[in-house]
Design a protein around this motif. Structure first.
Motif, PDB file in Angstrom:
ATOM      1  N   ALA A  24       0.829  -1.212   0.000  1.00 52.55           N
ATOM      2  CA  ALA A  24       0.000   0.000   0.000  1.00 52.55           C
ATOM      3  C   ALA A  24       0.860   1.257   0.000  1.00 52.55           C
ATOM      4  O   ALA A  24       0.527   2.252  -0.653  1.00 52.55           O
ATOM      5  CB  ALA A  24      -0.926  -0.013   1.219  1.00 52.55           C
ATOM      6  N   SER A  25       1.985   1.228   0.726  1.00 48.55           N
ATOM      7  CA  SER A  25       2.813   2.433   0.806  1.00 48.55           C
ATOM      8  C   SER A  25       3.980   2.382  -0.189  1.00 48.55           C
ATOM      9  O   SER A  25       4.862   3.223  -0.140  1.00 48.55           O
ATOM     10  CB  SER A  25       3.344   2.594   2.236  1.00 48.55           C
ATOM     11  N   ASP A  26       3.947   1.376  -1.053  1.00 45.70           N
ATOM     12  CA  ASP A  26       4.984   1.211  -2.071  1.00 45.70           C
ATOM     13  C   ASP A  26       6.385   1.169  -1.437  1.00 45.70           C
ATOM     14  O   ASP A  26       7.323   1.759  -1.940  1.00 45.70           O
ATOM     15  CB  ASP A  26       4.887   2.337  -3.106  1.00 45.70           C
ATOM     16  N   ARG A  27       6.462   0.460  -0.311  1.00 46.89           N
ATOM     17  CA  ARG A  27       7.759   0.341   0.364  1.00 46.89           C
ATOM     18  C   ARG A  27       8.174  -1.114   0.445  1.00 46.89           C
ATOM     19  O   ARG A  27       8.555  -1.607   1.500  1.00 46.89           O
ATOM     20  CB  ARG A  27       7.655   0.917   1.773  1.00 46.89           C
ATOM     21  N   THR A  28       8.076  -1.786  -0.658  1.00 45.19           N
ATOM     22  CA  THR A  28       8.479  -3.196  -0.651  1.00 45.19           C
ATOM     23  C   THR A  28       9.997  -3.259  -0.780  1.00 45.19           C
ATOM     24  O   THR A  28      10.633  -2.323  -1.253  1.00 45.19           O
ATOM     25  CB  THR A  28       7.838  -3.953  -1.827  1.00 45.19           C
ATOM     26  N   VAL A  29      10.564  -4.379  -0.345  1.00 46.64           N
ATOM     27  CA  VAL A  29      12.011  -4.575  -0.499  1.00 46.64           C
ATOM     28  C   VAL A  29      12.229  -5.700  -1.520  1.00 46.64           C
ATOM     29  O   VAL A  29      11.270  -6.319  -1.974  1.00 46.64           O
ATOM     30  CB  VAL A  29      12.685  -4.903   0.855  1.00 46.64           C
ATOM     31  N   SER A  30      13.471  -5.936  -1.869  1.00 49.58           N
ATOM     32  CA  SER A  30      13.704  -6.918  -2.936  1.00 49.58           C
ATOM     33  C   SER A  30      13.781  -8.350  -2.439  1.00 49.58           C
ATOM     34  O   SER A  30      13.712  -9.280  -3.231  1.00 49.58           O
ATOM     35  CB  SER A  30      14.968  -6.565  -3.716  1.00 49.58           C
ATOM     36  N   ALA A  31      13.923  -8.549  -1.134  1.00 45.08           N
ATOM     37  CA  ALA A  31      13.985  -9.933  -0.646  1.00 45.08           C
ATOM     38  C   ALA A  31      13.289 -10.095   0.695  1.00 45.08           C
ATOM     39  O   ALA A  31      13.480  -9.289   1.614  1.00 45.08           O
ATOM     40  CB  ALA A  31      15.440 -10.381  -0.532  1.00 45.08           C
ATOM     41  N   TYR A  32      12.483 -11.144   0.781  1.00 46.58           N
ATOM     42  CA  TYR A  32      11.767 -11.477   2.014  1.00 46.58           C
ATOM     43  C   TYR A  32      12.129 -12.900   2.422  1.00 46.58           C
ATOM     44  O   TYR A  32      12.299 -13.764   1.559  1.00 46.58           O
ATOM     45  CB  TYR A  32      10.251 -11.415   1.794  1.00 46.58           C
ATOM     46  N   LEU A  33      12.217 -13.099   3.711  1.00 47.55           N
ATOM     47  CA  LEU A  33      12.433 -14.453   4.223  1.00 47.55           C
ATOM     48  C   LEU A  33      11.280 -14.758   5.174  1.00 47.55           C
ATOM     49  O   LEU A  33      11.152 -14.142   6.233  1.00 47.55           O
ATOM     50  CB  LEU A  33      13.777 -14.541   4.952  1.00 47.55           C
ATOM     51  N   PHE A  49       0.240 -11.983  -1.103  1.00 46.30           N
ATOM     52  CA  PHE A  49       1.296 -10.968  -1.188  1.00 46.30           C
ATOM     53  C   PHE A  49       1.826 -10.903  -2.624  1.00 46.30           C
ATOM     54  O   PHE A  49       1.931  -9.820  -3.208  1.00 46.30           O
ATOM     55  CB  PHE A  49       2.427 -11.319  -0.212  1.00 46.30           C
ATOM     56  N   ALA A  50       2.121 -12.060  -3.212  1.00 51.77           N
ATOM     57  CA  ALA A  50       2.617 -12.084  -4.593  1.00 51.77           C
ATOM     58  C   ALA A  50       1.574 -11.482  -5.531  1.00 51.77           C
ATOM     59  O   ALA A  50       1.903 -10.718  -6.446  1.00 51.77           O
ATOM     60  CB  ALA A  50       2.944 -13.518  -4.999  1.00 51.77           C
ATOM     61  N   ALA A  51       0.300 -11.803  -5.289  1.00 50.30           N
ATOM     62  CA  ALA A  51      -0.775 -11.281  -6.148  1.00 50.30           C
ATOM     63  C   ALA A  51      -0.811  -9.762  -6.075  1.00 50.30           C
ATOM     64  O   ALA A  51      -0.936  -9.075  -7.097  1.00 50.30           O
ATOM     65  CB  ALA A  51      -2.113 -11.870  -5.714  1.00 50.30           C
ATOM     66  N   ALA A  52      -0.666  -9.220  -4.858  1.00 47.07           N
ATOM     67  CA  ALA A  52      -0.700  -7.767  -4.687  1.00 47.07           C
ATOM     68  C   ALA A  52       0.513  -7.118  -5.363  1.00 47.07           C
ATOM     69  O   ALA A  52       0.404  -6.030  -5.937  1.00 47.07           O
ATOM     70  CB  ALA A  52      -0.739  -7.421  -3.206  1.00 47.07           C
ATOM     71  N   LEU A  53       1.664  -7.782  -5.304  1.00 47.81           N
ATOM     72  CA  LEU A  53       2.875  -7.243  -5.941  1.00 47.81           C
ATOM     73  C   LEU A  53       2.703  -7.171  -7.458  1.00 47.81           C
ATOM     74  O   LEU A  53       3.235  -6.283  -8.113  1.00 47.81           O
ATOM     75  CB  LEU A  53       4.093  -8.126  -5.619  1.00 47.81           C
ATOM     76  N   LEU A  54       1.952  -8.116  -8.006  1.00 55.26           N
ATOM     77  CA  LEU A  54       1.803  -8.189  -9.458  1.00 55.26           C
ATOM     78  C   LEU A  54       0.575  -7.444  -9.980  1.00 55.26           C
ATOM     79  O   LEU A  54       0.498  -7.125 -11.169  1.00 55.26           O
ATOM     80  CB  LEU A  54       1.722  -9.658  -9.898  1.00 55.26           C
ATOM     81  N   CYS A  55      -0.368  -7.175  -9.086  1.00 49.11           N
ATOM     82  CA  CYS A  55      -1.650  -6.565  -9.490  1.00 49.11           C
ATOM     83  C   CYS A  55      -1.442  -5.181 -10.122  1.00 49.11           C
ATOM     84  O   CYS A  55      -0.572  -4.422  -9.712  1.00 49.11           O
ATOM     85  CB  CYS A  55      -2.551  -6.455  -8.260  1.00 49.11           C
ATOM     86  N   GLU A  56      -2.269  -4.873 -11.125  1.00 51.54           N
ATOM     87  CA  GLU A  56      -2.166  -3.566 -11.803  1.00 51.54           C
ATOM     88  C   GLU A  56      -2.719  -2.433 -10.953  1.00 51.54           C
ATOM     89  O   GLU A  56      -2.257  -1.303 -11.054  1.00 51.54           O
ATOM     90  CB  GLU A  56      -2.919  -3.618 -13.140  1.00 51.54           C
TER      91      GLU A  56
END
Ligand SMILES: [Zn+2]
Length: 334
Positions: A24-33, A49-56
């Motif tokens: 929502a805040s466009d503060r994703t990082v490049s790697a999650y564990l 989470f993956a769906a939200a990252l890919l959603c338009e």
């Protein structure tokens, strides 16, 4: 479509909120564990989470479930979502898999979405070489790539990998959440549903297996029966010996069933209204508990843990079984 919505996740509210807020805040990082024991829900949390990252057009950090990206996901054919897993003929993820299925793909720009998502399942099973190969791309990831490593044990990953990831740990669910989840299910008889809810011990995957996997459930029933027979009949020992030999490949499950049942016996002997895990064996846990002293119960549980350790160290199976059974027999007839 349901699995791409956070609504389908039971519990894990804190982790889901964090993931949602990041998008929502466009503060994703490049790697999650994302870590936690097998069956706890690592993949269940990853899908939305993956769906939200890919959603338009994500809504409050959730996938809209309507755009073309979401429709591709629902069809199981999203070209920008990759799963790397242990190949069926292998026991680990090797450097070739990481190179061919992940690194090569990661340097190709997304096909339809603005991101490309790589999910590594059973990350703890990556070989040292595979982890080192992965590390290189984690050090300088393409701007559009998001790597999600799922692992049951964080400490089996290199510290250098861990330190590059945002770490999220999934914790056991409450007994209430588990009971509610299995209470909503319609599969199986009520008795088996109650057993599955108690057996889950905060891990829905564990309970789910008891509910849906008939051979697992049958092994549980048979294992407890065989233990009870050891107290009833002289032939019980050889029956149990045969049972262990027949289920060598499932020895870890057999040990688990025995430990869970013995724990019930112990709790029952201390308090008559203790909550049991083997909810279908109320009477038996009381009667078997009387066959042994409290100290005897502890000894048998210790013998089982020792047996498990020996198998992990590749001890001879038959000899280890015999040692275990002799100890159980001694305690029962002490
Ligand atoms: Zn969408």
């Amino acid at each position: 479509m349901k699995k791409f919505d956070y609504e389908s996740v039971v519990g894990h509210d804190l982790v889901c909120t964090k993931l949602q807020q990041a998008v929502a805040s466009d503060r994703t990082v490049s790697a999650y564990l994302i870590s936690g024991p097998e069956g706890i829900g690592k993949k269940t949390v990853t899908y939305p989470f993956a769906a939200a990252l890919l959603c338009e057009s994500p809504q409050n950090g959730r996938a809209c479930l309507q755009c073309s990206s979401c429709r591709l996901l629902a069809g199981g054919a999203h070209p920008d979502l990759f799963f790397l897993t242990v190949p069926p003929d292998k026991k680990s993820i090797g450097v070739e898999e990481v190179r061919d299925q992940l690194i090569k793909e990661a340097y190709v720009r997304p096909f339809s979405a603005t991101r490309k998502v790589f999910v590594i399942e059973q990350g703890e099973l990556m070989t040292q070489g595979a982890q080192n190969a992965l590390l290189k791309i984690l050090e300088e990831p393409p701007s559009y790539a998001v790597f999600i490593i799922l692992a049951s044990a964080q400490d089996q990953l290199l510290e250098t990998i861990r330190s590059r990831c945002l770490k999220l740990q999934l914790l056991p669910l409450s007994a209430k959440d588990c009971a509610a989840y299995f209470g909503r299910m319609t599969e199986g008889a009520e008795k088996r549903r109650a057993l599955s809810a108690a057996f889950s011990q905060g891990n829905l995957g564990r309970g789910q297996r008891m509910l849906c996997d008939d051979s697992y459930y049958a092994l549980y029933v048979e294992t407890v029966d065989k233990l009870l027979c050891m107290a009833k009949r002289p032939s019980g020992l050889s029956d149990m010996q045969r049972h262990l030999a027949e289920h060598k490949d499932a020895a870890a499950d057999v040990i688990d069933f025995l430990l869970v049942f013995l724990r019930d016996c112990m709790r029952r002997s201390i308090s008559p209204d203790a909550l049991l895990i083997c909810t279908d064996r109320e009477k038996e846990s009381l009667s078997f508990g009387k066959e042994l002293t409290a100290k005897g119960l502890v000894c048998v549980m210790e013998a089982l843990i020792h047996f498990r350790d020996r198998l992990q160290k590749n001890a001879g199976y038959t000899a280890a079984c015999l040692e275990l059974l002799t100890r159980i027999q001694e305690e029962i007839h002490d």
